[in-house]
Write a protein that holds these residues in place. Structure first.
Motif, PDB file in Angstrom:
ATOM      1  N   PRO A 101     -59.887 -33.055 -48.250  1.00 45.18           N
ATOM      2  CA  PRO A 101     -59.379 -32.304 -47.092  1.00 45.18           C
ATOM      3  C   PRO A 101     -58.807 -33.252 -46.034  1.00 45.18           C
ATOM      4  O   PRO A 101     -59.334 -34.329 -45.786  1.00 45.18           O
ATOM      5  CB  PRO A 101     -60.633 -31.585 -46.568  1.00 45.18           C
ATOM      6  N   GLY A 102     -57.733 -32.846 -45.436  1.00 44.42           N
ATOM      7  CA  GLY A 102     -57.123 -33.678 -44.407  1.00 44.42           C
ATOM      8  C   GLY A 102     -56.337 -34.843 -44.939  1.00 44.42           C
ATOM      9  O   GLY A 102     -56.038 -35.790 -44.199  1.00 44.42           O
ATOM     10  N   LEU A 103     -55.987 -34.823 -46.232  1.00 44.58           N
ATOM     11  CA  LEU A 103     -55.246 -35.938 -46.820  1.00 44.58           C
ATOM     12  C   LEU A 103     -53.988 -36.270 -46.031  1.00 44.58           C
ATOM     13  O   LEU A 103     -53.705 -37.437 -45.748  1.00 44.58           O
ATOM     14  CB  LEU A 103     -54.862 -35.602 -48.268  1.00 44.58           C
ATOM     15  N   LEU A 104     -53.243 -35.253 -45.651  1.00 51.33           N
ATOM     16  CA  LEU A 104     -51.977 -35.480 -44.955  1.00 51.33           C
ATOM     17  C   LEU A 104     -52.170 -36.013 -43.533  1.00 51.33           C
ATOM     18  O   LEU A 104     -51.213 -36.475 -42.914  1.00 51.33           O
ATOM     19  CB  LEU A 104     -51.153 -34.193 -44.924  1.00 51.33           C
ATOM     20  N   ASP A 105     -53.381 -35.931 -43.017  1.00 51.30           N
ATOM     21  CA  ASP A 105     -53.656 -36.515 -41.698  1.00 51.30           C
ATOM     22  C   ASP A 105     -54.084 -37.971 -41.807  1.00 51.30           C
ATOM     23  O   ASP A 105     -54.178 -38.667 -40.796  1.00 51.30           O
ATOM     24  CB  ASP A 105     -54.754 -35.716 -40.993  1.00 51.30           C
ATOM     25  N   LYS A 106     -54.359 -38.431 -43.054  1.00 61.43           N
ATOM     26  CA  LYS A 106     -54.896 -39.774 -43.242  1.00 61.43           C
ATOM     27  C   LYS A 106     -53.978 -40.686 -44.060  1.00 61.43           C
ATOM     28  O   LYS A 106     -54.154 -41.902 -44.056  1.00 61.43           O
ATOM     29  CB  LYS A 106     -56.253 -39.693 -43.949  1.00 61.43           C
TER      30      LYS A 106
END
Length: 279
Positions: A101-106
């Motif tokens: 989850p949150g891959l695109l934020d990291k």
């Protein structure tokens, strides 16, 4: 990220060289791509009953070169990735919903999409040649199974649509395989800006030549190492076959084309994504 047979190995090599080998002086360039840019989706295959565990030993040979202290059952390519330092490049054939989850934020995600007709043909040859899958059957049978989501990595459409819906995210670069084939320098400039490598025009031209289909094929199939060539596949290449747009026309009968067209129409009616079929 990409569904299998959409150009992910090509993009793997492009990204790793742009980041770590822009001047072609990195000695690591000669090591297998799976060690430089591991495919973390490979690990799930080794838990499946369909995969002959005897063949998994070919990947374990690669794994033990890098992380001999770890247990391959914990995820060989994930452990390779965990040990890497600096800016990491890795691949995944998993859809966004199965990534952290949150891959695109990291992380920066370069997603490669390809027209589904060429994907199906290339995927068929991949399954036919790679010994891990032990597939035997006709193209029509394989494609029918794909359209029924009865092949590993399927279903195809949710995978593509999830990425397409995120194409405007600042950390997502959505690339079409056909655009790479038509104008690789244009796409390399997009990648260069997106990942912030700031390479010169000459460096990008050199990357384009080094990662061209003919150049990559001349260096051998990326899966080939002394440990695994005879174990994993026949004499035919697994990851680098033709690299053409519109090759499906050499294999589809009118009847099969009609079936696939219906499958495509049914699955794209709720999205504005379009593909170049090389017509």
């Amino acid at each position: 990220m990409a569904f299998p047979k959409c150009g992910s190995t090509w993009m793997q090599e492009i990204l790793w060289n742009m980041i770590h080998n822009p001047n072609f002086d990195n000695p690591q360039a000669k090591t297998p791509i799976l060690l430089r840019a591991p495919d973390i989706s490979q690990d799930m295959l080794h838990d499946g009953e369909e995969i002959d565990n005897m063949e998994v030993s070919a990947f374990e040979a690669l794994f033990r070169k890098v992380v001999p202290e770890k247990d391959p059952k914990d995820g060989m390519f994930l452990e390779i990735l965990n040990k890497m330092e600096g800016r990491r490049v890795f691949k995944s054939h998993l859809p966004l919903c199965l990534m952290t989850p949150g891959l695109l934020d990291k992380a920066k995600v370069v997603y490669v999409a390809r027209n589904p007709k060429d994907v199906l043909v290339s995927f068929y040859h991949y399954g036919r040649v790679l010994k891990l899958y032990k597939f035997s059957g006709t193209l029509d049978e394989y494609i029918n199974d794909c359209m029924k989501d009865d092949v590993v990595y399927m279903p195809f459409w949710p995978y593509v649509k999830q990425a397409w819906q995120q194409r405007h995210h600042p950390n997502m670069l959505f690339v079409f395989y056909e655009d790479m084939k038509a104008d690789i320098m244009k796409e390399l400039r997009r990648v260069n800006t997106f990942i912030g490598t700031n390479l010169t025009k000459q460096q990008l031209e050199n990357i384009a030549k080094y990662t061209s289909f003919s150049a990559m094929k001349s260096r051998g199939d990326p899966l080939d190492t002394p440990e695994n060539k005879t174990e994993l596949h026949q004499d035919e290449p697994v990851l680098i076959r033709k690299g053409q747009v519109g090759d499906w026309k050499n294999f589809f009968s009118p009847e099969l084309d009609a079936k696939v067209n219906k499958w495509i129409e049914e699955n794209t009616k709720d999205t504005d994504i379009t593909f170049n079929y090389g017509n």
